[in-house]
Design an enzyme around this catalytic site. Sequence first.
Site, short mmCIF file in Angstrom:
data_model
loop_
_atom_site.label_atom_id
_atom_site.label_comp_id
_atom_site.label_asym_id
_atom_site.label_seq_id
_atom_site.Cartn_x
_atom_site.Cartn_y
_atom_site.Cartn_z
N GLU A 147 44.75 33.19 42.12
CA GLU A 147 46.13 33.58 42.26
C GLU A 147 47.14 33.04 41.51
O GLU A 147 48.52 33.80 41.13
CB GLU A 147 46.30 33.66 43.89
CG GLU A 147 44.86 34.52 44.96
CD GLU A 147 45.59 36.01 44.49
OE1 GLU A 147 46.36 36.64 44.29
OE2 GLU A 147 44.20 37.14 44.55
N ASP A 294 36.17 42.63 39.87
CA ASP A 294 36.57 43.91 38.99
C ASP A 294 36.91 42.80 38.04
O ASP A 294 37.02 43.37 36.65
CB ASP A 294 37.87 43.71 40.32
CG ASP A 294 38.33 43.11 40.50
OD1 ASP A 294 38.01 41.83 40.26
OD2 ASP A 294 39.17 43.54 41.54
N GLU A 388 41.70 50.09 52.42
CA GLU A 388 40.91 48.94 51.54
C GLU A 388 39.07 49.54 51.45
O GLU A 388 38.86 48.43 50.84
CB GLU A 388 40.99 47.86 52.51
CG GLU A 388 41.01 46.25 52.15
CD GLU A 388 41.85 46.84 51.01
OE1 GLU A 388 42.48 44.90 50.81
OE2 GLU A 388 42.93 47.41 50.59
N GLU A 406 46.40 49.05 42.20
CA GLU A 406 45.47 50.12 40.99
C GLU A 406 45.02 51.06 41.02
O GLU A 406 45.06 51.54 39.94
CB GLU A 406 43.32 49.28 41.69
CG GLU A 406 44.00 47.42 41.06
CD GLU A 406 44.69 47.01 42.33
OE1 GLU A 406 44.95 45.65 42.65
OE2 GLU A 406 44.86 47.22 43.72
N THR A 492 45.94 41.76 34.83
CA THR A 492 45.47 42.15 35.85
C THR A 492 47.21 42.13 37.03
O THR A 492 46.12 42.88 37.93
CB THR A 492 44.36 40.95 36.15
OG1 THR A 492 43.54 42.17 37.16
CG2 THR A 492 43.95 40.23 37.17
#
EC number: 3.2.1.-
Length: 932
Positions: A147, A294, A388, A406, A492
Amino acid sequence: MSEAGGGRGSGSSVPQRAPWSLVAATAALCLVSATSVWTAGAAPMSREEKQKLGNQVLEMFDHAYGNYMEHAYPADELMPLTCRGRVRGQEPSRGDVDDALGKFSLTLIDSLDTLVVLNKTKEFEDAVRKVLRDVNLDNDVVVSVFETNIRVLGGLLGGHSLAIMLKEKGEYMQWYNDELLQMAKQLGYKLLPAFNTTSGLPYPRINLKFGIRKPEARTGTETDTCTACAGTLILEFAALSRFTGATIFEEYARKALDFLWEKRQRSSNLVGVTINIHTGDWVRKDSGVGAGIDSYYEYLLKAYVLLGDDSFLERFNTHYDAIMRYISQPPLLLDVHIHKPMLNARTWMDALLAFFPGLQVLKGDIRPAIETHEMLYQVIKKHNFLPEAFTTDFRVHWAQHPLRPEFAESTYFLYKATGDPYYLEVGKTLIENLNKYARVPCGFAAMKDVRTGSHEDRMDSFFLAEMFKYLYLLFADKEDIIFDIEDYIFTTEAHLLPLWLSTTNQRVSKKNTTSEYTELDDSNFDWTCPNTQILFPNDPLYAQSIREPLKNVVDKSCPRGIIRVREESLRSGAKPPLRARDFMATNPEHLEILKKMGVSLIHLKDGRVQLVQHAIQAASSIDAEDGLRFMQEMIELSSQQQKEQQLPPRAVQIVSHPFFGRVVLTAGPAQFGPDLSKHKETRGFVASSKPYNGCSELTNPEAVMGKIALIQRGQCMFAEKARNIQNAGAIGGIVIDDNEGSSSDTAPLFQMAGDGKDTDDITIPMLFLFSKEGGIILDAIREYEEVEVLLSDKAKDRDPEMENEEQPSSENDSQSAEQIASRSQEIDLVDQESPEESSVNSHPEALSPVDTDSAASVSSSEQDSNPMENLETTSLDGECTDLDNQLQEQPETEEDSNPNVSWGKKAQPIDSILADWNEDIEAFEMMDKDEL
């Protein structure tokens, strides 16, 4: 996530990009410029309407960013319900979610390049000055390497990229001298100790001040990390190396990617979700394109785009071929086992996979991108947001929605690829839903439950970094942006890195290790831009023709018609194997099928039934895989049944001035009175009862007549309280917990049970609020006296006309509303564990009536299962069962409530069949391929 196309830098301070042909990296990028192609299925959107929507996005960003700066800065994130900043250590821990917070003004750094994309250059310049003046990267706090890399390092590099662009233009940032880059370099060196492992995979966490393994660090003992955590570093680290000339960052990130590639499962070319950072062994062997994996796939393709290294494209294409072979079951994307890729690992999907259609656009594979995107859009239209997680038959699996970007990202890239105005309408829907359901006075609040519309006191930094960027770009024309977006690649986290980095400071060797251990299929490699004439072969209705069969996939189509059942194709038309949902423990034919699959049914002495599979006893290897799938389906079915037996939470919505429905409180239902999911909601002003416990005849009936009565829990049964307020003329009741400080985010919701007598005489709706949520209503009464609420099964749309007609609230009213909202619930994620990890009780605990308020818990551990004959959720030939009907709970019978009743004497419940064999399932999941 994704990508915008090529171009070159210009001016003395920005190195010139090499000719297009020297960077094969731009292979698929021409695609996103093909905006001239559009389908005739949707009417073109006028320039005026696009501008209007773009301006709406700007206003929404101002609302979110402005409230962060006013109420939260310099904290990492805004808590939009309580109008204050979230500071690590000062709020209750949320577990791993808090690892993104490092006391470094996260939201401000994450928003830097968004300000420039939205043409807010003055605000950008002010924000950069604040970062340089206030942000400290040397804090004694343990943060996520992943992160911190994508949000903070990426945010600093994106800010630097656009700062030098603005400086070159000559109007803004003339004072800038690479200060953000120096901060990024400082942070990069702070992250490097995480790579001190034998494998080169980084530790998942690091202390910004003390690094790894020191006693003060409080980290460095972890053994596992997720594939995306280790494989989503190359863009930021390589960009840092290219900007600064310090090659060590790119070298470390490449080593991590190389190790993951070496550890892929060679027969399937898939990777697992988590890996041991010391041994390289896969810890979780399921594989998909969602959470945990992902962005690993995303960064392989984008590393090729940014760095021009063919090996990254070769690896991506090898993985992509495996994804389309095993995981893609259009329009679904289902996890499989890396050693047994024909076997689904679960029957639900998580929201993070919504990025994948955008990545497929970059790859140039448009058809499956359109299919998956349309399926996701249908789910959104049903629930307003993407849950979710949701099942293959589109039921809500995890109900929260933290405002993830996304889907907006994939919508933007599909519009760039097709030019189809349909995707502009999709974006318009996203804007409307955000404003209608997520907007609160102090920003935008995450959804605690998409079914009820209740909020969570959370506004993640990625919401500003990504959501508004993609929505604005969706409606913007080229002249609306002050720079050429196609000169940059999106990370991303949607941070912008210039493509000219591909030819700058190239000191890292590019040994192609890919072909050393895999035979490549040349047909899977695209070395030139996809041709839109091939993508849309003389048919302007191409995209619409792909979407049309999926229009009713959520509401009207049974999922069995969608899911490709692999076993059926293996059997060449033979009768399908037994599905868990159809299994009857008393059916001799079913028992024979189990025997063929190597599954034994054992009756235990205590009346329970146990299922055990021994693959070696199966009739064939295919039967063994069928048996393993059957066992896993039983686990999934149990988890789903437990969730469906729970009555979903109800909602108490404050609709009066100055709230207008913005505050939604999560409430528990009652086992008596009208069911709000079947009856019209109840709306009325609230009044406190006297006595407050409601355990005797009310002394103030005139105060509660025609209103919703507030009563306190305790001293008598819930049903008795309901009768007393009903006799006084109340139209509804709200019971507030007497346990001070209780909240729905720390305690499970439950149903208020009856008193063991006939409760048909209770005709008013009753809901239960924990102390924290109830306090919000009490505060509102003290401040405004007249407070009107709506009792319903889920939050209703706010009435914009009422808001417009109401006189503008004073500054004091606004501040008071914010203070009252500060009592709103902080919500923990519900049902976070996966079905594979959840325990199953074979003897559910029954609650007996007590002398005070009795509660029938809604949590799965205290819920009786339905008999086996009621298990079926989707028959082979029948209609799909409606979600709302499935969620209704049947009242307990006296027999059900008696824990001494032997379950072996009844039709076998699903829980009893699943007892004691979770460990067996885990063992079978770990089996090597040869054992089958």
